[in-house]
Structure formats: C-alpha cells, structure tokens
Design an enzyme around this catalytic site. Sequence first.
Site, PDB file in Angstrom:
ATOM      1  N   ARG C  19      14.123  -5.125 -16.118  1.00 32.78           N
ATOM      2  CA  ARG C  19      14.294  -6.585 -15.981  1.00 32.78           C
ATOM      3  C   ARG C  19      14.505  -7.262 -17.334  1.00 32.78           C
ATOM      4  NH1 ARG C  19      16.011  -7.508 -11.022  1.00 32.78           N
ATOM      5  NH2 ARG C  19      14.879  -6.124  -9.636  1.00 32.78           N
ATOM      6  N   THR C  42      25.270   4.772 -10.224  1.00 26.70           N
ATOM      7  CA  THR C  42      24.601   6.075 -10.108  1.00 26.70           C
ATOM      8  C   THR C  42      23.433   6.019  -9.130  1.00 26.70           C
ATOM      9  OG1 THR C  42      23.177   5.493 -11.958  1.00 26.70           O
ATOM     10  CG2 THR C  42      25.185   6.714 -12.482  1.00 26.70           C
ATOM     11  N   HIS C  57      21.971  -6.374  -7.307  1.00 28.02           N
ATOM     12  CA  HIS C  57      22.973  -6.164  -8.348  1.00 28.02           C
ATOM     13  C   HIS C  57      24.373  -6.406  -7.775  1.00 28.02           C
ATOM     14  CE1 HIS C  57      21.041  -4.033 -11.948  1.00 28.02           C
ATOM     15  NE2 HIS C  57      20.059  -4.508 -11.237  1.00 28.02           N
TER      16      HIS C  57
END
Lengths: 178, 178, 178
Positions: C19, C42, C57
Amino acid sequence: MSLAAPLASGATLVLGGARSGKSRFAEGLIEASGRPAFYIATAEAHDDEMRRRIGEHRDRRSGLWTTVDAPLALGEAITAHAQPDGAILVDCLTLWVTNLMLAGADIPAESEALATLLSQPLPCPVVLVSNEVGLGIVPDNAMAREFRDHAGRLHQSIAAVAMRVTFVAAGLPLILKG
Amino acid sequence: MSLAAPLASGATLVLGGARSGKSRFAEGLIEASGRPAFYIATAEAHDDEMRRRIGEHRDRRSGLWTTVDAPLALGEAITAHAQPDGAILVDCLTLWVTNLMLAGADIPAESEALATLLSQPLPCPVVLVSNEVGLGIVPDNAMAREFRDHAGRLHQSIAAVAMRVTFVAAGLPLILKG
Amino acid sequence: MSLAAPLASGATLVLGGARSGKSRFAEGLIEASGRPAFYIATAEAHDDEMRRRIGEHRDRRSGLWTTVDAPLALGEAITAHAQPDGAILVDCLTLWVTNLMLAGADIPAESEALATLLSQPLPCPVVLVSNEVGLGIVPDNAMAREFRDHAGRLHQSIAAVAMRVTFVAAGLPLILKG
C-alpha cells in the site's frame, strides 16, 4: 553513479534490508580502495542455514581479505586490527546485537561504547554493515520487539558519529549522510 | 545538514520505522522553531510496555510542550489546539489507526476527513509522525494485513496534501516531498 | 515534482512496500506517456481477498490497458507484447516469485533469464513493480525466509540492468537509479 565511491575516512554505516546487496556494496567500497582489509565477522554458525550464508559471503571475497571472528568483543577487534593503510569491514551489527542478547549483555552500554570508539579518530576507514529491521509490522514476539528496539537505537547512535551513512536497496545506494 | 530545518507551514508527515528516531526528528523540527507546542498523543497505555514507551517519549520533551490525549478524535484535537504562533505534533498516526480499528470505526472515512482537514489552510504548522509498516513479509494474521493496508492508504492520503514528507532512518532524514 | 516523469526507454523497476502507491505510480508513468499498454498480471486469485485486490487494481485502470495474465511465463509474455509505440507494465515481481516457488521452479535461473531479457534493447518501455519485503524482522518461517531471499536477489539483478529504479513510499518516489 559508480558503486565504488571513494572510501571515506572514519566510520561508514551501510544499512539495508535482507538480500539488499548491502554487504556487497560495503565490500565494493573497500575493494575499490585497494587497501588490504580485515573482515570482522560477527556471525556464529548455529545451524546449517547460517553456515551456508557465511560460506557464500566468504567465497565472494577476494584474497585481499583476512577474516576475524568477533561475535561479542567487536570494539576490541576493531581496535586490534585498525592499521594505517588498511581498512575494516564489520558484517554485521544486527548479528552482534543478537549475540549480545543471547549472552545477556548490557546492550545500551555496549552500543554506547562502540559509538564512542567510532567517534574518535580512527587509524583507517571502518565500514559497518547492518540490517534495517524496523519497517515491518510490530512482531508478536516480545524478544523480537526488544531486538528491534536495540538495533534501531544502535543504528541511531552509530549514524550520529559516522562520517557517512548509506541505505542500500536492490543493490543501489541512497545517501543518508556524508 | 542540520536536523533543525526550518519548520514548514502547513502539514509535515514524518515517516519511519520502529526506533528510527522519527519522533525525535519531529520534535526537533518544532523545538527549533521555538514555538510553544501541543503534543497530541494517540497512544493508550494498554500494558506496562506501552506505559514505559509513552513515559520515555514524555520525559524527553522539554517544558515547551503541552500534552493532549486524542486516541480517536484526532481531527477535533488538531482543530481545537491549532493557534497562530503555536505548533502541533501528532504522535503517531499508526496508533490512531490501531485505536480506530479497535473501536470499529470507518477508517477510510476517518482518513479522508483528516486529509481534508490538513489540506486546508492551517493556523500553525502541524507535524504528524507515523510508522512505515509495509516493508516486511506479508503478515500471516488477517488483522495485521488489514492494519497495514489502512496505514499505507492513510500515508498516501496525508502525503498527497502535506507540504513536506520526510522518511527517517537511523535518525537521518530523506526528503520525499517539500 | 510531477509523478508523471517522462517514461524512460528500457526497463524501469518500481519498488515499494505494501500500500505504498507503487502500482499507481507505475501506472501513472505509463498513462502520462499516452501509449497503449499491456498490463501483465502475475496475480492468481487463490482466495476472496486476492480476488478483491486484483479487482481494485483492474477497476482503477483506464481503457488504454489490455490485461494479460502471466503467473509463470513472464519473459514470454513480455516478449510477445513488446511493440514499438506501446508500453508494458508488469505487476508484480514478488507474486511471480511466489508462483515460481509454488510451482517448484528454478528461481535463480528464472531470475537470471528475466534480467538477461531486460538487459537487451527492448521495443518499448517495460515498467516492473515489486514489493520490497526485506526490511522487517527475520521471519520465523523458513519458506518466508527463502521467499525473501529470492525476492531480494531478483531485485538486485533487475536493478542492475534497469535504466531507472524508483523506491515509492507514501505514494512519493525516491530515485535509486536513472
């Protein structure tokens, strides 16, 4: 920027995380100077993993180095091997703190004595490597918290008297002082 | 480089690891300004170890300081004590996050409200100290991971509105912003 | 200082804690270039927490991005998607190391192959994000120590061949190289 910055006189503290390349960076500082060097090792091989890690460090160093073991009497080893035209590498302070804790030593007093030694004019450059261990979650384990506190306070004391302090990440230096 | 850089107006975030000297660095920023200061403490002494740590911090500070406890209502404490010619030190944000978690608060909302407050013109400098806790191995414990996420996001929000952000290691500052 | 520094040719390594804003910083580097980009992920969603993090994300990224999954064959994915006028973001190397460990792969060989690929002239900028995990207390768990060693060594190898290395804390960059 060359990793082989000229070797500062006095004490240099090289801080970094696990596998950050801090030992290699510190060795590079000394090897670039061409000075014959004492490698003062604080590590004691308590198990196979430690024996392997110590061996890897030892294999990497060239013939310029003489290895001296000083798991506890670090100040004495520095004093005994500091020679004009030489150089000293101490690897590493965090293992020294661990050894002192296991031996029941007075760590604030030992830390203060080392800082006092390093604050005085030294016959040759002394580079000290240490692990930064305070940037994770607070450990559950009280002994780990105590270790972290001792290591952090020692880093502050040594950094205050060192001529140069470098933080190494991914093998690359960040200058904190000097 | 002097640790006693002039105290910036607006908010200053001082990040560092355990025993990195971050609190002392932050206190130094304010003491060098000569301003009478409020020390807003977020710590609650849940056990003897915490009581000892709080006492050590308190003993170090000079008579210029007035201590205010604000385990949860941090924004209100900043607003109440921000006076022209004064200064405020908040120590520390990570303990505030811990207190908010224990109280079941809405931490993203609380973080956003604090960032909004600090983004507005402030009557005096406000220095906020916090622990960087995200640079170790992922914790096994889900609550520790949640804490780490909240702390990291809070740091990003405060850093975005702060005039100055400093990372402290071994008592030495690295300027991230300002 | 703008976060949107011009995108360097060759490889850029972005290191940071949990973070820390490292992914957002890396995305910003690429978005500011205006190039259509491949996001090489990944991450494998082994549980709900991972699924949520991956979703967050993904939701943040704009329509300029095409997502490619490469839990193991990272070098192949980079080679397949490196196009003139394009850009590649790999997020993140530490999850790749985890996947390789779970698959029983030869991690030093895989790390070396990736560093070799990135050391050669690349058709477009490649930004690689990774977690710095070596700055906490030594983990009790042998597998966590092994992971930390692999990650640290990989960071050193990639940093050595990268054109630029940036450490991100609280969303703010520190330049390590470039």
